[in-house]
Design a protein around this motif. Structure first.
Motif, PDB file in Angstrom:
ATOM      1  N   TRP A  73      -0.387  48.483-165.395  1.00  0.00           N
ATOM      2  CA  TRP A  73      -0.403  47.014-165.397  1.00  0.00           C
ATOM      3  C   TRP A  73      -1.548  46.458-164.565  1.00  0.00           C
ATOM      4  O   TRP A  73      -1.971  45.309-164.757  1.00  0.00           O
ATOM      5  CB  TRP A  73       0.930  46.471-164.891  1.00  0.00           C
ATOM      6  CG  TRP A  73       1.191  46.737-163.421  1.00  0.00           C
ATOM      7  CD1 TRP A  73       1.915  47.773-162.901  1.00  0.00           C
ATOM      8  CD2 TRP A  73       0.744  45.964-162.312  1.00  0.00           C
ATOM      9  NE1 TRP A  73       1.937  47.698-161.527  1.00  0.00           N
ATOM     10  CE2 TRP A  73       1.232  46.598-161.140  1.00  0.00           C
ATOM     11  CE3 TRP A  73      -0.018  44.802-162.172  1.00  0.00           C
ATOM     12  CZ2 TRP A  73       0.989  46.108-159.863  1.00  0.00           C
ATOM     13  CZ3 TRP A  73      -0.279  44.307-160.898  1.00  0.00           C
ATOM     14  CH2 TRP A  73       0.230  44.953-159.759  1.00  0.00           C
ATOM     15  N   MET A  74      -2.094  47.258-163.638  1.00  0.00           N
ATOM     16  CA  MET A  74      -3.165  46.782-162.761  1.00  0.00           C
ATOM     17  C   MET A  74      -4.487  46.595-163.491  1.00  0.00           C
ATOM     18  O   MET A  74      -5.357  45.855-163.018  1.00  0.00           O
ATOM     19  CB  MET A  74      -3.371  47.774-161.607  1.00  0.00           C
ATOM     20  CG  MET A  74      -2.175  47.941-160.718  1.00  0.00           C
ATOM     21  SD  MET A  74      -2.528  49.153-159.416  1.00  0.00           S
ATOM     22  CE  MET A  74      -0.895  49.364-158.715  1.00  0.00           C
ATOM     23  N   GLY A  75      -4.665  47.290-164.626  1.00  0.00           N
ATOM     24  CA  GLY A  75      -5.919  47.212-165.346  1.00  0.00           C
ATOM     25  C   GLY A  75      -6.989  48.102-164.736  1.00  0.00           C
ATOM     26  O   GLY A  75      -6.739  48.847-163.779  1.00  0.00           O
ATOM     27  N   PRO A  76      -8.214  48.043-165.271  1.00  0.00           N
ATOM     28  CA  PRO A  76      -9.255  48.984-164.853  1.00  0.00           C
ATOM     29  C   PRO A  76      -9.879  48.696-163.491  1.00  0.00           C
ATOM     30  O   PRO A  76     -10.453  49.580-162.883  1.00  0.00           O
ATOM     31  CB  PRO A  76     -10.310  48.851-165.958  1.00  0.00           C
ATOM     32  CG  PRO A  76     -10.100  47.481-166.513  1.00  0.00           C
ATOM     33  CD  PRO A  76      -8.631  47.215-166.418  1.00  0.00           C
ATOM     34  N   VAL A 103      -4.650  39.288-166.875  1.00  0.00           N
ATOM     35  CA  VAL A 103      -3.303  39.035-167.387  1.00  0.00           C
ATOM     36  C   VAL A 103      -2.723  37.811-166.683  1.00  0.00           C
ATOM     37  O   VAL A 103      -2.677  37.755-165.452  1.00  0.00           O
ATOM     38  CB  VAL A 103      -2.393  40.257-167.163  1.00  0.00           C
ATOM     39  CG1 VAL A 103      -0.968  39.964-167.627  1.00  0.00           C
ATOM     40  CG2 VAL A 103      -2.951  41.478-167.902  1.00  0.00           C
ATOM     41  N   LYS A 104      -2.268  36.829-167.474  1.00  0.00           N
ATOM     42  CA  LYS A 104      -1.636  35.630-166.937  1.00  0.00           C
ATOM     43  C   LYS A 104      -0.137  35.705-167.205  1.00  0.00           C
ATOM     44  O   LYS A 104       0.286  36.003-168.332  1.00  0.00           O
ATOM     45  CB  LYS A 104      -2.224  34.369-167.568  1.00  0.00           C
ATOM     46  CG  LYS A 104      -3.746  34.350-167.669  1.00  0.00           C
ATOM     47  CD  LYS A 104      -4.439  34.446-166.329  1.00  0.00           C
ATOM     48  CE  LYS A 104      -5.963  34.411-166.527  1.00  0.00           C
ATOM     49  NZ  LYS A 104      -6.695  34.602-165.254  1.00  0.00           N
ATOM     50  N   GLU A 114      -1.937  34.673-162.198  1.00  0.00           N
ATOM     51  CA  GLU A 114      -2.355  36.007-162.614  1.00  0.00           C
ATOM     52  C   GLU A 114      -1.289  37.054-162.277  1.00  0.00           C
ATOM     53  O   GLU A 114      -0.436  36.842-161.408  1.00  0.00           O
ATOM     54  CB  GLU A 114      -3.672  36.368-161.912  1.00  0.00           C
ATOM     55  CG  GLU A 114      -4.807  35.419-162.262  1.00  0.00           C
ATOM     56  CD  GLU A 114      -5.993  35.522-161.325  1.00  0.00           C
ATOM     57  OE1 GLU A 114      -7.074  35.020-161.689  1.00  0.00           O
ATOM     58  OE2 GLU A 114      -5.844  36.095-160.219  1.00  0.00           O
ATOM     59  N   ARG A 115      -1.354  38.176-162.966  1.00  0.00           N
ATOM     60  CA  ARG A 115      -0.436  39.294-162.716  1.00  0.00           C
ATOM     61  C   ARG A 115      -0.778  39.901-161.365  1.00  0.00           C
ATOM     62  O   ARG A 115      -1.845  40.488-161.168  1.00  0.00           O
ATOM     63  CB  ARG A 115      -0.590  40.334-163.825  1.00  0.00           C
ATOM     64  CG  ARG A 115       0.264  41.594-163.638  1.00  0.00           C
ATOM     65  CD  ARG A 115       1.718  41.319-163.984  1.00  0.00           C
ATOM     66  NE  ARG A 115       2.480  42.559-164.030  1.00  0.00           N
ATOM     67  CZ  ARG A 115       3.146  43.073-162.983  1.00  0.00           C
ATOM     68  NH1 ARG A 115       3.104  42.493-161.804  1.00  0.00           N
ATOM     69  NH2 ARG A 115       3.830  44.197-163.135  1.00  0.00           N
ATOM     70  N   ASP A 142       7.217  39.371-163.929  1.00  0.00           N
ATOM     71  CA  ASP A 142       7.059  37.958-164.257  1.00  0.00           C
ATOM     72  C   ASP A 142       6.982  37.051-163.039  1.00  0.00           C
ATOM     73  O   ASP A 142       7.013  35.820-163.166  1.00  0.00           O
ATOM     74  CB  ASP A 142       8.200  37.500-165.174  1.00  0.00           C
ATOM     75  CG  ASP A 142       9.581  37.705-164.550  1.00  0.00           C
ATOM     76  OD1 ASP A 142       9.676  38.388-163.508  1.00  0.00           O
ATOM     77  OD2 ASP A 142      10.562  37.177-165.107  1.00  0.00           O
ATOM     78  N   ILE A 143       6.882  37.644-161.831  1.00  0.00           N
ATOM     79  CA  ILE A 143       6.707  36.829-160.631  1.00  0.00           C
ATOM     80  C   ILE A 143       5.527  37.378-159.825  1.00  0.00           C
ATOM     81  O   ILE A 143       5.276  38.583-159.821  1.00  0.00           O
ATOM     82  CB  ILE A 143       7.978  36.784-159.749  1.00  0.00           C
ATOM     83  CG1 ILE A 143       8.284  38.148-159.131  1.00  0.00           C
ATOM     84  CG2 ILE A 143       9.177  36.269-160.549  1.00  0.00           C
ATOM     85  CD1 ILE A 143       9.409  38.116-158.099  1.00  0.00           C
ATOM     86  N   PRO A 144       4.768  36.509-159.144  1.00  0.00           N
ATOM     87  CA  PRO A 144       3.668  36.966-158.299  1.00  0.00           C
ATOM     88  C   PRO A 144       4.172  37.301-156.893  1.00  0.00           C
ATOM     89  O   PRO A 144       4.782  36.466-156.226  1.00  0.00           O
ATOM     90  CB  PRO A 144       2.728  35.758-158.269  1.00  0.00           C
ATOM     91  CG  PRO A 144       3.639  34.579-158.421  1.00  0.00           C
ATOM     92  CD  PRO A 144       4.813  35.037-159.248  1.00  0.00           C
ATOM     93  N   THR A 145       3.936  38.535-156.468  1.00  0.00           N
ATOM     94  CA  THR A 145       4.349  38.963-155.125  1.00  0.00           C
ATOM     95  C   THR A 145       3.136  39.514-154.382  1.00  0.00           C
ATOM     96  O   THR A 145       2.163  39.960-154.992  1.00  0.00           O
ATOM     97  CB  THR A 145       5.451  40.026-155.193  1.00  0.00           C
ATOM     98  OG1 THR A 145       4.988  41.142-155.985  1.00  0.00           O
ATOM     99  CG2 THR A 145       6.714  39.458-155.814  1.00  0.00           C
TER     100      THR A 145
END
Length: 323
Positions: A73-76, A103-104, A114-115, A142-145
């Protein structure tokens, strides 16, 4: 683990420097691990990089130490904020906030969110590489932490304590979630410990210009006093001034209730602190200063003497390391 490379990406790194004075390093959220087996201080923070020192005065770095999975999920190329190192059960754990800007997850009051989430990596050695464990996520997608830190509570169980960011809930919280015994994932759901609005010292103006508590929760860090009292430093704002306060648990456990001290614990424009002991046994607080220079925010690590011998945390004078 130190030889493990796999399909992972490392943080972008700047040229290596040596013998750098602490106050010449630009770094947000500085966290220092005093590692006795290597007789070395390791400093992390925002950016996913690492600095090393033998005396707290002169530092070598920055070294790249994180390896994240581009398929996760973090991406590159995730942003990395507020990293901390924790030694636990013969391993070293890297607690940090990772952001995938591509990712939003939500839009609140016209602002895209953002994710972003707190996560844990692991290594056999303090200087990494730190790599993911089995769990894909520690906290809901689905929540920003952010700003996850580590604590073993009186029940003997390990926990992550983190912030649910105000961008979505508009009143930031500090929460806990139980971790698996090897910290490889989380157990159950998070629980709110307190809210930004509980603070008696943080301030901001609402949309009508009226005074109210600030919405930001940032940088929790746990400690025990000499009398066994459980405390937590955390950071918010007094209008445009970055400020750190302290709360204490009436029960002596993470469940609280948490009682907020009425006044900030550090000087204005210092925050996101943590505590550690030098190899000589002196307790210090590591924080960053926060100031604007030509329209750009500059944050620099600082050390302050600290005292936990009594019933409360007391912050003393700036600490100047001896070379």
């Amino acid at each position: 683990m130190s030889g493990f490379l796999g399909p992972y990406q490392q943080a972008q790194v700047r040229p290596l420097r040596t013998n750098v004075p602490l106050d010449s390093i630009v770094l947000s959220d500085p966290a220092i691990l005093a590692d006795r087996p290597t007789n070395t201080y390791y400093m992390t923070g925002t950016g996913g990089l690492l600095w090393k020192s033998k005396n707290l005065s002169r530092w070598d770095g920055p070294y790249k130490v994180t390896q994240t999975d581009p398929a996760s999920w973090m991406g590159p190329n995730p942003m990395i904020w507020a990293a901390e190192l924790h030694a636990y059960k013969n391993k070293y754990y890297y607690f940090a906030t990772f952001t995938n800007r591509a990712v939003k997850i939500d839009t609140v009051k016209g602002r895209e969110i953002e994710r972003r989430a707190s996560h844990v990596l692991v290594s056999d050695t303090p200087d990494g590489p730190y790599v993911p464990m089995q769990e894909a996520t520690y906290l809901p997608a689905d929540i920003p932490t952010l700003d996850g830190t580590f604590w073993v509570d009186k029940d003997g169980k390990p926990y992550m304590v983190y912030c649910y960011e105000w961008l979505q809930n508009l009143n930031g919280t500090i929460e806990k979630i139980e971790l698996k015994p090897d910290l490889s994932g989380s157990v159950g759901k998070g629980k709110v410990l307190f809210r930004a609005s509980d603070s008696p010292w943080s301030r901001e103006k609402d949309e009508a210009g009226k005074d109210k508590p600030n919405k930001v929760t940032d940088g929790p860090y746990l400690f025990n006093t000499g009398t066994g009292r459980l405390g937590m430093i955390w950071t918010s704002w007094i209008y445009d001034v970055y400020t750190q306060g302290v709360a204490y648990s009436a029960s002596g456990t993470l469940d609280g209730p948490w009682l907020q001290d009425p006044d900030p614990i550090t000087l204005p424009n210092f925050g996101h602190g943590m505590l550690f002991r030098t190899f000589g046994g002196k307790l210090l607080m590591s924080v960053h200063s926060h100031k604007s220079v030509n329209g750009r925010t500059v944050r620099v690590p600082h050390l302050f003497e600290a005292d936990l011998s009594g019933d409360k945390l007391v912050i003393g004078k700036p600490y100047v390391p001896v070379e």
